[in-house]
Design a protein around this motif. Structure first.
Motif, PDB file in Angstrom:
ATOM      1  N   ARG A 130       1.196  -1.119  -0.209  1.00 35.26           N
ATOM      2  CA  ARG A 130      -0.074  -0.095  -0.208  1.00 35.26           C
ATOM      3  C   ARG A 130       1.113   1.379   0.017  1.00 35.26           C
ATOM      4  O   ARG A 130       0.855   1.793  -1.420  1.00 35.26           O
ATOM      5  N   LYS A 131       1.992   1.798   0.942  1.00 37.59           N
ATOM      6  CA  LYS A 131       2.783   2.486   0.831  1.00 37.59           C
ATOM      7  C   LYS A 131       3.347   2.741  -0.600  1.00 37.59           C
ATOM      8  O   LYS A 131       3.545   3.522  -1.174  1.00 37.59           O
ATOM      9  N   GLU A 132       4.216   1.389  -0.747  1.00 40.19           N
ATOM     10  CA  GLU A 132       5.023   1.625  -2.336  1.00 40.19           C
ATOM     11  C   GLU A 132       3.705   1.908  -3.176  1.00 40.19           C
ATOM     12  O   GLU A 132       4.055   2.473  -4.070  1.00 40.19           O
ATOM     13  N   TRP A 133       2.476   1.153  -3.287  1.00 42.94           N
ATOM     14  CA  TRP A 133       1.141   2.337  -3.884  1.00 42.94           C
ATOM     15  C   TRP A 133       1.421   3.470  -4.262  1.00 42.94           C
ATOM     16  O   TRP A 133       1.294   4.003  -5.105  1.00 42.94           O
ATOM     17  N   ASP A 134       1.281   3.993  -2.914  1.00 44.27           N
ATOM     18  CA  ASP A 134       1.197   5.595  -2.804  1.00 44.27           C
ATOM     19  C   ASP A 134       2.291   5.885  -3.297  1.00 44.27           C
ATOM     20  O   ASP A 134       2.247   7.085  -3.451  1.00 44.27           O
ATOM     21  N   ASN A 135       3.325   5.340  -3.301  1.00 40.86           N
ATOM     22  CA  ASN A 135       4.309   6.720  -3.674  1.00 40.86           C
ATOM     23  C   ASN A 135       4.984   5.592  -5.267  1.00 40.86           C
ATOM     24  O   ASN A 135       5.977   6.796  -5.638  1.00 40.86           O
ATOM     25  N   ASP A 136       4.249   5.809  -6.018  1.00 42.00           N
ATOM     26  CA  ASP A 136       4.046   5.266  -7.799  1.00 42.00           C
ATOM     27  C   ASP A 136       4.908   4.481  -7.576  1.00 42.00           C
ATOM     28  O   ASP A 136       5.191   4.798  -9.111  1.00 42.00           O
ATOM     29  N   ARG A 137       5.450   3.645  -7.126  1.00 41.75           N
ATOM     30  CA  ARG A 137       6.010   2.492  -7.312  1.00 41.75           C
ATOM     31  C   ARG A 137       5.406   1.792  -8.567  1.00 41.75           C
ATOM     32  O   ARG A 137       4.121   1.463  -9.001  1.00 41.75           O
ATOM     33  N   LYS A 138       6.133   0.650  -9.531  1.00 39.79           N
ATOM     34  CA  LYS A 138       5.220   0.229 -10.832  1.00 39.79           C
ATOM     35  C   LYS A 138       5.119  -0.927 -10.077  1.00 39.79           C
ATOM     36  O   LYS A 138       4.065  -1.357 -10.243  1.00 39.79           O
ATOM     37  N   ILE A 139       6.466  -1.965  -9.848  1.00 35.90           N
ATOM     38  CA  ILE A 139       6.439  -3.219  -9.688  1.00 35.90           C
ATOM     39  C   ILE A 139       7.254  -3.811  -8.426  1.00 35.90           C
ATOM     40  O   ILE A 139       8.250  -2.779  -8.527  1.00 35.90           O
ATOM     41  N   VAL A 140       6.441  -4.822  -8.010  1.00 37.55           N
ATOM     42  CA  VAL A 140       7.782  -5.186  -6.838  1.00 37.55           C
ATOM     43  C   VAL A 140       7.841  -6.803  -7.156  1.00 37.55           C
ATOM     44  O   VAL A 140       6.955  -7.042  -7.365  1.00 37.55           O
ATOM     45  N   ILE A 141       9.191  -6.962  -7.035  1.00 38.56           N
ATOM     46  CA  ILE A 141       9.851  -8.299  -7.320  1.00 38.56           C
ATOM     47  C   ILE A 141      10.459  -8.902  -5.959  1.00 38.56           C
ATOM     48  O   ILE A 141      10.928  -7.940  -5.599  1.00 38.56           O
ATOM     49  N   LEU A 142      10.376  -9.877  -5.880  1.00 34.29           N
ATOM     50  CA  LEU A 142      10.743 -10.994  -4.611  1.00 34.29           C
ATOM     51  C   LEU A 142      11.483 -12.082  -5.483  1.00 34.29           C
ATOM     52  O   LEU A 142      10.606 -12.621  -6.489  1.00 34.29           O
ATOM     53  N   THR A 143      11.938 -13.078  -4.644  1.00 29.58           N
ATOM     54  CA  THR A 143      12.162 -14.489  -5.071  1.00 29.58           C
ATOM     55  C   THR A 143      12.065 -15.092  -3.921  1.00 29.58           C
ATOM     56  O   THR A 143      12.055 -14.620  -2.628  1.00 29.58           O
ATOM     57  N   CYS A 144      11.520 -16.075  -3.456  1.00 30.59           N
ATOM     58  CA  CYS A 144      10.874 -17.317  -2.708  1.00 30.59           C
ATOM     59  C   CYS A 144      11.738 -18.863  -3.476  1.00 30.59           C
ATOM     60  O   CYS A 144      11.268 -19.017  -4.418  1.00 30.59           O
ATOM     61  N   LEU A 145      11.277 -19.861  -2.633  1.00 29.25           N
ATOM     62  CA  LEU A 145      11.652 -21.207  -2.401  1.00 29.25           C
ATOM     63  C   LEU A 145      10.502 -21.882  -2.861  1.00 29.25           C
ATOM     64  O   LEU A 145       9.569 -20.772  -2.831  1.00 29.25           O
ATOM     65  N   GLN A 146      10.189 -22.574  -3.764  1.00 23.86           N
ATOM     66  CA  GLN A 146       8.938 -23.429  -4.045  1.00 23.86           C
ATOM     67  C   GLN A 146       8.168 -23.434  -2.803  1.00 23.86           C
ATOM     68  O   GLN A 146       6.843 -23.338  -2.832  1.00 23.86           O
ATOM     69  N   SER A 147       8.624 -23.561  -1.486  1.00 28.95           N
ATOM     70  CA  SER A 147       7.398 -24.063  -0.504  1.00 28.95           C
ATOM     71  C   SER A 147       7.042 -22.638   0.238  1.00 28.95           C
ATOM     72  O   SER A 147       5.689 -22.637   0.568  1.00 28.95           O
ATOM     73  N   LYS A 148       7.338 -21.219  -0.409  1.00 24.00           N
ATOM     74  CA  LYS A 148       6.319 -20.014  -0.439  1.00 24.00           C
ATOM     75  C   LYS A 148       5.487 -19.571  -1.228  1.00 24.00           C
ATOM     76  O   LYS A 148       5.275 -18.432  -1.323  1.00 24.00           O
TER      77      LYS A 148
END
Length: 181
Positions: A130-148
């Motif tokens: 929500r905060k980053e949407w308000d800051n007009d960020r475009k995309i959020v990317i992360l990496t995770c293991l298959q289990s997550k």
């Protein structure tokens, strides 16, 4: 707002119990210790890297503080960039942070064991997005293991397949959340 439609409203009980805010400089040691608890040694970022990250990008380092104890129960942290793909260098080089970057690379969602399975991770993510949407960020990317993967899909992320990352000698999935197209 897209986030509220996908998540529903913020969890009232969790928001009454926890304060969600930026990390403070004096909390760098505490978040570094939490990282060591939450991730196995091959995946955890070093104490030095966590401290550098907290200093370089506190606005992208959200903590959830238990209002009763004053203890940090969990946190989410990242770096802003104009890049569109995750690379392991983000874990180790806080200088890659570009405050005006349109995208965010999430580097860790940590919740202490005694606070898990209560919806705190989901609420930290909701507050962060929500905060980053308000800051007009475009995309959020992360990496995770298959289990997550399933957990992050429930939070609205899309699985982009196997990531280029091999952090800690593991195979990671790259997950993406579009905030502002």
């Amino acid at each position: 707002m897209k986030l509220i439609e996908e998540y529903g409203f913020a969890d009232k009980d969790i928001n009454e119990r926890f304060e969600f805010r930026e990390v403070r400089p004096e909390e760098a040691d505490e978040v570094a210790q939490i990282e060591q608890i939450c991730f196995p040694p091959n995946e955890a970022c070093s104490v030095l890297h966590m401290k550098e990250r907290a200093a370089a990008a506190p606005e992208l380092f959200m903590v959830a503080v238990d209002k009763e104890t004053g203890k940090i129960a969990g946190f989410l942290n990242g770096l802003a960039t104009n890049e569109y793909s995750f690379r392991d260098a983000f874990f180790e080089d806080a200088e890659l942070h570009k405050p005006d970057g349109k995208n965010v690379m999430l580097l860790g969602l940590d919740v202490l064991p005694e606070y898990r399975k209560q919806g705190l991770a989901k609420e930290i993510m909701f507050q962060y997005l929500r905060k980053e949407w308000d800051n007009d960020r475009k995309i959020v990317i992360l990496t995770c293991l298959q289990s997550k993967v399933k957990m992050y899909k429930k939070m609205g992320f899309r699985d982009m397949g196997i990531a280029d990352s091999n952090w800690g000698g593991e195979e990671w999935h790259e997950m993406c959340y579009v905030l502002n197209a």
